[in-house]
Structure formats: structure tokens, C-alpha cells
Design an enzyme around this catalytic site. Structure first.
Site, PDB file in Angstrom:
ATOM      1  N   TYR A 127       0.822  -1.217   0.000  1.00 22.41           N
ATOM      2  CA  TYR A 127       0.000   0.000   0.000  1.00 22.41           C
ATOM      3  C   TYR A 127       0.860   1.273   0.000  1.00 22.41           C
ATOM      4  O   TYR A 127       0.332   2.368   0.097  1.00 22.41           O
ATOM      5  CB  TYR A 127      -1.081  -0.027   1.096  1.00 22.41           C
ATOM      6  CG  TYR A 127      -0.618  -0.140   2.532  1.00 22.41           C
ATOM      7  CD1 TYR A 127       0.100   0.885   3.158  1.00 22.41           C
ATOM      8  CD2 TYR A 127      -0.948  -1.256   3.294  1.00 22.41           C
ATOM      9  CE1 TYR A 127       0.491   0.790   4.479  1.00 22.41           C
ATOM     10  CE2 TYR A 127      -0.561  -1.365   4.622  1.00 22.41           C
ATOM     11  CZ  TYR A 127       0.163  -0.330   5.207  1.00 22.41           C
ATOM     12  OH  TYR A 127       0.554  -0.419   6.521  1.00 22.41           O
ATOM     13  N   LYS A 137       5.358   4.867   4.352  1.00 23.39           N
ATOM     14  CA  LYS A 137       5.986   3.835   3.511  1.00 23.39           C
ATOM     15  C   LYS A 137       6.194   4.355   2.088  1.00 23.39           C
ATOM     16  O   LYS A 137       7.189   4.017   1.436  1.00 23.39           O
ATOM     17  CB  LYS A 137       5.124   2.569   3.490  1.00 23.39           C
ATOM     18  CG  LYS A 137       5.015   1.848   4.841  1.00 23.39           C
ATOM     19  CD  LYS A 137       6.284   1.127   5.230  1.00 23.39           C
ATOM     20  CE  LYS A 137       6.065   0.185   6.415  1.00 23.39           C
ATOM     21  NZ  LYS A 137       7.289  -0.494   6.856  1.00 23.39           N
TER      22      LYS A 137
HETATM   23  C1  HXC Z   1      -5.821   5.645  17.720  1.00 24.03           C
HETATM   24  C2  HXC Z   1      -3.772   5.495  18.762  1.00 24.03           C
HETATM   25  C3  HXC Z   1      -3.834   4.087  18.706  1.00 24.03           C
HETATM   26  C4  HXC Z   1      -4.990   3.478  18.115  1.00 24.03           C
HETATM   27  C5  HXC Z   1      -1.992   4.664  19.650  1.00 24.03           C
HETATM   28  N1  HXC Z   1      -2.608   5.800  19.367  1.00 24.03           N
HETATM   29  N2  HXC Z   1      -2.714   3.601  19.278  1.00 24.03           N
HETATM   30  N3  HXC Z   1      -4.750   6.265  18.262  1.00 24.03           N
HETATM   31  N4  HXC Z   1      -5.953   4.305  17.625  1.00 24.03           N
HETATM   32  N5  HXC Z   1      -5.102   2.150  18.001  1.00 24.03           N
HETATM   33  C6  HXC Z   1      -2.145   7.156  19.645  1.00 24.03           C
HETATM   34  C7  HXC Z   1      -1.929   7.403  21.129  1.00 24.03           C
HETATM   35  O1  HXC Z   1      -3.130   7.798  21.774  1.00 24.03           O
HETATM   36  C8  HXC Z   1      -0.918   8.547  21.096  1.00 24.03           C
HETATM   37  O2  HXC Z   1      -1.527   9.771  20.820  1.00 24.03           O
HETATM   38  C9  HXC Z   1      -0.077   8.206  19.876  1.00 24.03           C
HETATM   39  O3  HXC Z   1      -0.867   7.328  19.066  1.00 24.03           O
HETATM   40  C10 HXC Z   1       1.219   7.506  20.225  1.00 24.03           C
HETATM   41  O4  HXC Z   1       0.876   6.346  20.986  1.00 24.03           O
HETATM   42  P1  HXC Z   1       1.808   5.818  22.182  1.00 24.03           P
HETATM   43  O5  HXC Z   1       1.284   4.522  22.602  1.00 24.03           O
HETATM   44  O6  HXC Z   1       1.984   6.884  23.202  1.00 24.03           O
HETATM   45  O7  HXC Z   1       3.202   5.738  21.422  1.00 24.03           O
HETATM   46  P2  HXC Z   1       4.287   4.639  21.351  1.00 24.03           P
HETATM   47  O8  HXC Z   1       4.391   3.908  22.656  1.00 24.03           O
HETATM   48  O9  HXC Z   1       5.497   5.280  20.823  1.00 24.03           O
HETATM   49  O10 HXC Z   1       3.710   3.566  20.301  1.00 24.03           O
HETATM   50  C11 HXC Z   1       3.753   3.788  18.894  1.00 24.03           C
HETATM   51  C12 HXC Z   1       2.666   2.981  18.175  1.00 24.03           C
HETATM   52  C13 HXC Z   1       2.668   1.512  18.633  1.00 24.03           C
HETATM   53  C14 HXC Z   1       2.914   3.120  16.672  1.00 24.03           C
HETATM   54  C15 HXC Z   1       1.302   3.582  18.507  1.00 24.03           C
HETATM   55  O11 HXC Z   1       1.684   0.790  17.917  1.00 24.03           O
HETATM   56  C16 HXC Z   1       4.000   0.844  18.422  1.00 24.03           C
HETATM   57  O12 HXC Z   1       4.902   0.967  19.269  1.00 24.03           O
HETATM   58  N6  HXC Z   1       4.172   0.070  17.346  1.00 24.03           N
HETATM   59  C17 HXC Z   1       5.426  -0.613  17.016  1.00 24.03           C
HETATM   60  C18 HXC Z   1       5.203  -1.943  16.371  1.00 24.03           C
HETATM   61  C19 HXC Z   1       4.175  -2.001  15.265  1.00 24.03           C
HETATM   62  O13 HXC Z   1       3.354  -1.107  15.083  1.00 24.03           O
HETATM   63  N7  HXC Z   1       4.223  -3.127  14.525  1.00 24.03           N
HETATM   64  C20 HXC Z   1       3.315  -3.358  13.384  1.00 24.03           C
HETATM   65  C21 HXC Z   1       4.054  -3.183  12.110  1.00 24.03           C
HETATM   66  S1  HXC Z   1       3.161  -3.969  10.812  1.00 24.03           S
HETATM   67  P3  HXC Z   1      -1.802  10.894  21.966  1.00 24.03           P
HETATM   68  O14 HXC Z   1      -2.355  12.044  21.217  1.00 24.03           O
HETATM   69  O15 HXC Z   1      -2.776  10.267  22.907  1.00 24.03           O
HETATM   70  O16 HXC Z   1      -0.461  11.164  22.578  1.00 24.03           O
HETATM   71  C22 HXC Z   1       3.015  -2.942   9.506  1.00 24.03           C
HETATM   72  C23 HXC Z   1       2.350  -3.453   8.264  1.00 24.03           C
HETATM   73  C24 HXC Z   1       1.264  -4.416   8.551  1.00 24.03           C
HETATM   74  O17 HXC Z   1       3.462  -1.860   9.523  1.00 24.03           O
HETATM   75  C25 HXC Z   1       0.539  -4.930   7.349  1.00 24.03           C
HETATM   76  C26 HXC Z   1      -0.286  -6.161   7.712  1.00 24.03           C
HETATM   77  C27 HXC Z   1      -0.868  -6.864   6.554  1.00 24.03           C
HETATM   78  P1  NAP Z   2       6.869  -6.031  14.555  1.00 29.00           P
HETATM   79  O1  NAP Z   2       7.326  -7.344  15.085  1.00 29.00           O
HETATM   80  O2  NAP Z   2       5.924  -5.231  15.370  1.00 29.00           O
HETATM   81  O3  NAP Z   2       8.162  -5.184  14.227  1.00 29.00           O
HETATM   82  C1  NAP Z   2       8.308  -3.821  14.436  1.00 29.00           C
HETATM   83  C2  NAP Z   2       9.644  -3.592  15.114  1.00 29.00           C
HETATM   84  O4  NAP Z   2       9.942  -2.197  15.088  1.00 29.00           O
HETATM   85  C3  NAP Z   2       9.678  -4.040  16.582  1.00 29.00           C
HETATM   86  O5  NAP Z   2      10.803  -4.868  16.769  1.00 29.00           O
HETATM   87  C4  NAP Z   2       9.841  -2.744  17.364  1.00 29.00           C
HETATM   88  O6  NAP Z   2      10.653  -2.979  18.505  1.00 29.00           O
HETATM   89  C5  NAP Z   2      10.529  -1.843  16.333  1.00 29.00           C
HETATM   90  N1  NAP Z   2      10.254  -0.416  16.557  1.00 29.00           N
HETATM   91  C6  NAP Z   2       9.039   0.171  16.593  1.00 29.00           C
HETATM   92  N2  NAP Z   2       9.166   1.488  16.816  1.00 29.00           N
HETATM   93  C7  NAP Z   2      10.497   1.740  16.907  1.00 29.00           C
HETATM   94  C8  NAP Z   2      11.255   2.921  17.116  1.00 29.00           C
HETATM   95  N3  NAP Z   2      10.665   4.107  17.286  1.00 29.00           N
HETATM   96  N4  NAP Z   2      12.611   2.825  17.164  1.00 29.00           N
HETATM   97  C9  NAP Z   2      13.218   1.610  17.003  1.00 29.00           C
HETATM   98  N5  NAP Z   2      12.551   0.473  16.784  1.00 29.00           N
HETATM   99  C10 NAP Z   2      11.200   0.527  16.737  1.00 29.00           C
HETATM  100  O7  NAP Z   2       6.164  -6.211  13.129  1.00 29.00           O
HETATM  101  P2  NAP Z   2       6.575  -7.008  11.804  1.00 29.00           P
HETATM  102  O8  NAP Z   2       5.321  -7.556  11.269  1.00 29.00           O
HETATM  103  O9  NAP Z   2       7.724  -7.903  12.039  1.00 29.00           O
HETATM  104  O10 NAP Z   2       7.007  -5.805  10.843  1.00 29.00           O
HETATM  105  C11 NAP Z   2       8.333  -5.698  10.332  1.00 29.00           C
HETATM  106  C12 NAP Z   2       8.321  -4.818   9.093  1.00 29.00           C
HETATM  107  O11 NAP Z   2       7.555  -5.430   8.078  1.00 29.00           O
HETATM  108  C13 NAP Z   2       7.706  -3.440   9.302  1.00 29.00           C
HETATM  109  O12 NAP Z   2       8.426  -2.491   8.541  1.00 29.00           O
HETATM  110  C14 NAP Z   2       6.325  -3.591   8.737  1.00 29.00           C
HETATM  111  O13 NAP Z   2       5.762  -2.370   8.330  1.00 29.00           O
HETATM  112  C15 NAP Z   2       6.625  -4.509   7.571  1.00 29.00           C
HETATM  113  N6  NAP Z   2       5.457  -5.209   7.047  1.00 29.00           N
HETATM  114  C16 NAP Z   2       4.918  -6.229   7.774  1.00 29.00           C
HETATM  115  C17 NAP Z   2       3.832  -6.911   7.259  1.00 29.00           C
HETATM  116  C18 NAP Z   2       3.223  -8.062   7.984  1.00 29.00           C
HETATM  117  O14 NAP Z   2       2.250  -8.629   7.475  1.00 29.00           O
HETATM  118  N7  NAP Z   2       3.736  -8.471   9.133  1.00 29.00           N
HETATM  119  C19 NAP Z   2       3.287  -6.537   6.012  1.00 29.00           C
HETATM  120  C20 NAP Z   2       3.855  -5.482   5.320  1.00 29.00           C
HETATM  121  C21 NAP Z   2       4.958  -4.817   5.849  1.00 29.00           C
HETATM  122  P3  NAP Z   2      10.571  -2.076  19.853  1.00 29.00           P
HETATM  123  O15 NAP Z   2       9.163  -2.125  20.308  1.00 29.00           O
HETATM  124  O16 NAP Z   2      11.571  -2.727  20.753  1.00 29.00           O
HETATM  125  O17 NAP Z   2      11.009  -0.701  19.481  1.00 29.00           O
END
Ligand code: HXC
Ligand code: NAP
Length: 284
Positions: free
Chosen positions: A148, A163
Site C-alpha cells: 500500500y 511507507k
Molecule cells: C488511535 C492510537 C492508537 C490506536 C496509539 N494511538 N494507538 N490512536 N488508535 N489504536 C495514539 C496514542 O493515543 C498517542 O496519541 C499516539 O498514538 C502515540 O501512541 P503511544 O502509545 O503513546 O506511542 P508509542 O508507545 O510510541 O507507540 C507507537 C505505536 C505503537 C505506533 C502507537 O503501535 C507501536 O509501538 N508500534 C510498534 C510496532 C508495530 O506497530 N508493529 C506493526 C508493524 S506492521 P496521543 O495524542 O494520545 O499522545 C506494519 C504493516 C502491517 O506496519 C501490514 C499487515 C498486513
Molecule cells: P513487529 O514485530 O511489530 O516489528 C516492528 C519492530 O519495530 C519491533 O521490533 C519494534 O521494537 C521496532 N520499533 C518500533 N518502533 C520503533 C522505534 N521508534 N525505534 C526503534 N525500533 C522501533 O512487526 P513485523 O510484522 O515484524 O514488521 C516488520 C516490518 O515489516 C515493518 O516495517 C512492517 O511495516 C513490515 N510489514 C509487515 C507486514 C506483515 O504482514 N507483518 C506486512 C507489510 C509490511 P521495539 O518495540 O523494541 O522498538
């Protein structure tokens, strides 16, 4: 699949290397001889991952760092070079994502995702590239994006914006830094079940819907993505620069083609369509 020494004496830095796809790529790289630097915010799961990787005799360094903060990235890279001497490749894998109606998001929600995915990937790439160029060293950058990045997607708008930016960075720097011996490529995965993505983003039923519309009828396996990453980072891919390889079983194309829904037609319905076409008289 590859020669066992493919990454011997190569050091690869993986952001988000302690979990999910980052860890899967780390395991595969370690299997082929690489030294690893794992970077993310949470020291605990980095250490847990490193301990598992060290059992396969890999040299693993863990460096906690929030890549949204460019000063932390600079300190992290200084420590990485001081500890490992060299870095040969970077995988921009760390990401944040929120699935929510866009009108409900706070400014900080957007900043939090874009800060990790776009700013973080840029800070790591720019600061490492600058060091490679100053040292006259070659290097390879691989960024994990998503399909996407170009199609866009409802309900994950911060991630889609970020992205798309990472893909633009990849293509731009592939041209700008090619003359320095630095290659940049990307992988766009479809659905690969990981705890990080699934627990945050998947309401009940969505995975089944993704599988149902996938031409190959399944989700991805982490090792499939890891093998593609190994190839793109290796010298075997030395002439591939500025590319983005999709690994999604055909998912995004299945959503795009106007006539794709015809895959549900029975033999009788195909025959009826043929008869209908034969009877065409241009509406006269
Ligand atoms: C609305 C949300 C929310 C939600 C968080 N926020 N979750 N808002 N709906 N579900 C808001 C919070 O209220 C806050 O805003 C702000 O986002 C930051 O959230 P925090 O929890 O304080 O921040 P942080 O601890 O830094 O967490 C960041 C994060 C979290 C992005 C929200 O999800 C994270 O740490 N993610 C890392 C791993 C991850 O996302 N992995 C998935 C990757 S997969 P306010 O205003 O209240 O401060 C991918 C592709 C997938 O990318 C494709 C699949 C097919
Ligand atoms: P994941 O396990 O949640 O990986 C995300 C990683 O990013 C975690 O290890 C997290 O570790 C680290 N991270 C998040 N915020 C960070 C920050 N601010 N600084 C440093 N590290 C940070 O998810 P995943 O599925 O393996 O995803 C890996 C990659 O694949 C991502 O780029 C995602 O967008 C991509 N992707 C995944 C899918 C899927 O289906 N899984 C599909 C398309 C693309 P900490 O919490 O320790 O920081």
C-alpha cells in the site's frame, strides 16, 4: 539455498531486529555467517532475540535506540562502529502502525508512526550513508515497505504516507549514491502473520478475508521473505539498485485488475459469456 559463507565477515544492522520479520531476517543472515546489530527501543526483547541467535554461533550486538530521535541514531551508529569496526548493510525494518479511522487520530498518532517509519528510516540511512561515503566504503540498504506504499490503503493512512516516503527515498538515493557503491532496494510484503502486526492491526476475520482474496490462498512465511532479503543484500544482487520487490502471493494485483472477479465464473457461465459475445450486434 545459498552458499553457507554468503555473509561471512559481513555485519548487518537490522532495525526492529528483535521481533517478527526483523528477527526472521536476522536468523537467516546468521545462518549464512553474518554478524548482526539489532536495534530497537526495548532492550529486553533485543537481548532475548540475541540470546537465541547466539546459540547458532552468530556474533550479535544489541543497541537500544528510538530511531525517531536523530541524536539517538547518531550515538547508536557511533557505538556500532566502535564495537563492530564496520557495517556492511542496513535493513530498515522497524515500524509503527495504527489501524483506525483517520478522522479519529490525534496529531501525535500520525507523528508517532511517520516518525518511526519515515523519519527513522531516513535518519538511519542518511547517517550511515554519510559515514560510508566519508570512509569510501561500499554498503547496501534494504527497506521493508508494503504494497500500500503505492496503492494507498484505508484505515492505515499514517503508515501508507510514511511507507510511500521510504520507497521514494530508496529510489532517489539509489541514483544519488550509486556512484559511491551504495545500493538501495526495498521489499513490499503482503500479509505475514507476526505478533507485532497481528495483535495491533487484525480484528477477527480479517486474516481469513486476506487469505480468501489471495491468488495463492495463503499468507506469507517469514523464511520466504528472509530468503528474498538475503538475496537482495548479497553480492548476487550487485546490479539491482532502486528496485522494490513485492512478496505477497499476488495479493495487491488481485485487488487491482478490473476483471479479476471473473475467477468465480463456472464453466457454464464462461460458455454463456462466449455466446453473449457472439451475438453482439453493436446495439443495432
Ligand atoms: C488511535 C492510537 C492508537 C490506536 C496509539 N494511538 N494507538 N490512536 N488508535 N489504536 C495514539 C496514542 O493515543 C498517542 O496519541 C499516539 O498514538 C502515540 O501512541 P503511544 O502509545 O503513546 O506511542 P508509542 O508507545 O510510541 O507507540 C507507537 C505505536 C505503537 C505506533 C502507537 O503501535 C507501536 O509501538 N508500534 C510498534 C510496532 C508495530 O506497530 N508493529 C506493526 C508493524 S506492521 P496521543 O495524542 O494520545 O499522545 C506494519 C504493516 C502491517 O506496519 C501490514 C499487515 C498486513
Ligand atoms: P513487529 O514485530 O511489530 O516489528 C516492528 C519492530 O519495530 C519491533 O521490533 C519494534 O521494537 C521496532 N520499533 C518500533 N518502533 C520503533 C522505534 N521508534 N525505534 C526503534 N525500533 C522501533 O512487526 P513485523 O510484522 O515484524 O514488521 C516488520 C516490518 O515489516 C515493518 O516495517 C512492517 O511495516 C513490515 N510489514 C509487515 C507486514 C506483515 O504482514 N507483518 C506486512 C507489510 C509490511 P521495539 O518495540 O523494541 O522498538
Amino acid at each position: 539455498m545459498f552458499a553457507p559463507t554468503l555473509f561471512k565477515n559481513r555485519t548487518i544492522l537490522i532495525t526492529g531486529g528483535g521481533t517478527g520479520l526483523g528477527l526472521a531476517m536476522g536468523k537467516a543472515l546468521a545462518q549464512y555467517g553474518a554478524h548482526l546489530i539489532l536495534v530497537s527501543r526495548n532492550a529486553e526483547h533485543l537481548e532475548h532475540a540475541a540470546a537465541a541467535l547466539r546459540t547458532s554461533k552468530a556474533e550479535v550486538v544489541t543497541l537500544p535506540c528510538d530511531i525517531r530521535d536523530h541524536t539517538q541514531v547518531a550515538t547508536m551508529l557511533d557505538t556500532a562502529f566502535a564495537t563492530c569496526g564496520t557495517i556492511d548493510g542496513l535493513i530498515n525494518n522497524a515500524a509503527g502502525n495504527i489501524a483506525a479511522p483517520t478522522e479519529s487520530l490525534s496529531p501525535n498518532a500520525f507523528l508517532s508512526v511517520v516518525g518511526t517509519v519515515l523519519h527513522g528510516s531516513y535518519f538511519c540511512t542518511q547517517q550511515l550513508g554519510r559515514r560510508w561515503i566519508a570512509a569510501g566504503a561500499r554498503g547496501t540498504v534494504l527497506s521493508i515497505v508494503t504494497t500500500y506504499a503505492w496503492s494507498g490503503s484505508a484505515f492505515v493512512v499514517p503508515s501508507a504516507c510514511a511507507k510511500a516516503g521510504v520507497l521514494a527515498m530508496t529510489r532517489s538515493l539509489a541514483v544519488e549514491w550509486g556512484r559511491h557503491g551504495i545500493r538501495l532496494n526495498a521489499i513490499a510484503p503482503g500479509p505475514f502473520p507476526t505478533a507485532g502486526a497481528w495483535q495491533r492491526l487484525m480484528p477477527p476475520g480479517l486474516e481469513q478475508a486476506m487469505v480468501a482474496r489471495n491468488p495463492l490462498g495463503r499468507v506469507g512465511r517469514p523464511e520466504e521473505l528472509a530468503h528474498l532479503a538475503l538475496f537482495l543484500l548479497s553480492d548476487a544482487a550487485d546490479y539491482i539498485n532502486g528496485e522494490c520487490i513485492t512478496i505477497d502471493g499476488g495479493e495487491w494485483l488481485a485487488g487491482a485488475g478490473q476483471f479479476n472477479a471473473l475467477s468465480r465464473l463456472t464453466r457454464e457461465e464462461w460458455e454463456a459469456l462466449r455466446a453473449q459475445a457472439a451475438g453482439n450486434n453493436y446495439g443495432q
